[in-house]
Enzyme design. Sequence first.
Site, PDB file in Angstrom:
ATOM      1  N   TYR A 199      -5.446   6.396  -8.922  1.00 26.31           N
ATOM      2  CA  TYR A 199      -6.642   5.620  -8.576  1.00 26.31           C
ATOM      3  C   TYR A 199      -7.868   6.148  -9.319  1.00 26.31           C
ATOM      4  CZ  TYR A 199      -4.191   3.181  -4.833  1.00 26.31           C
ATOM      5  OH  TYR A 199      -3.317   2.381  -4.130  1.00 26.31           O
ATOM      6  N   CYS A 245       0.823  -1.217   0.000  1.00 27.48           N
ATOM      7  CA  CYS A 245       0.000   0.000   0.000  1.00 27.48           C
ATOM      8  C   CYS A 245       0.855   1.264   0.000  1.00 27.48           C
ATOM      9  CB  CYS A 245      -0.910  -0.018   1.228  1.00 27.48           C
ATOM     10  SG  CYS A 245      -1.813   1.508   1.497  1.00 27.48           S
TER      11      CYS A 245
END
Length: 330
Positions: A175, A44
Amino acid sequence: MSYVNPGSSYTRDSRYITTRITADGRDGFPVEPGRYRLVVSRACPWASRAVIVRRLLGLESALPMAVAGPTHDERSWTFDLDPDGRDPVLGIERLQEAYLARDPGYDRGVTVPAIVDVPTGKVVTNDFARITIDMSLEWKAHHREGAPDLYPPALRREIDAVNETIYKDVNNGVYRAGFAGSQEAYATAYTSLFARLDQLSERLSTSRYLVGDAITEADIRLFTTLVRFDAVYHGHFKCNRQKLSEMPILWAYARDLFQTPGFGDTVDFDHIKRHYYLVHQDINPSGVVPVGPDLSGWLDAHDRASLGGRPFGTGTPPGPVAPEEAVPQL
């Protein structure tokens, strides 16, 4: 688990738990070495910021770390890297358990990084942007000797402004492109992403670092997206105008940071690729994880030192990585 909403733009759920761990304990959680556990995944980018800052500041013993596996399901991150699939300190199989201990009705994202209060087993905060700033400011009494100042007072306004644009167009921008549910939403995110990368490239053409002459919070926040760019964002998220390795200034800048102690020695490309290509099943339903790209270029000479500056300012590099926190080397 679906990440793409057809016909819509991607909107990140930013309802974080904003309780803070502070030197004076004003939120009920005072800084105490060993009391808390930083839960991360090396996959992440948001968690990777905390891993890098913790290492640069030498907080390993004061703020122990739990590393979740690179994949998760709709419930949460799991501790499948640990014996018996449980974190050895918290005794839990899923990070979700610490969130529900804090709030049995918790209905938001079970995200990393998260800091858990070990005595109660409850999450204190998952406010990733604040976590790293507080590591610099609130945990200062426990920094290693020679720790760099990643958020110097004279530069904070500029750092904050740079961070805001990096978050909007780059960190979250990839994203917004990858999880776009329409052509229009994707094109908007794609255009903003590369326009910002072009601006950052111009800024870095005459300066080794983003703000001032040493590494700051801003460089860390940009690095965690750049280091994932060719491995996942270029193909998986369709951010494909160019690879990072085809943008000379940003590529040299990223290599400079990667080769700086505290950066590349925290990066696990296998975890990164497995997370994105296995978890995002609506984007990659086959579950095939790419073999490439060739990672050896990360160790090529970068020639950025000619721009001046010192990575750690008046400080010093962190020491060797503890064996239990080592990642595979290129």
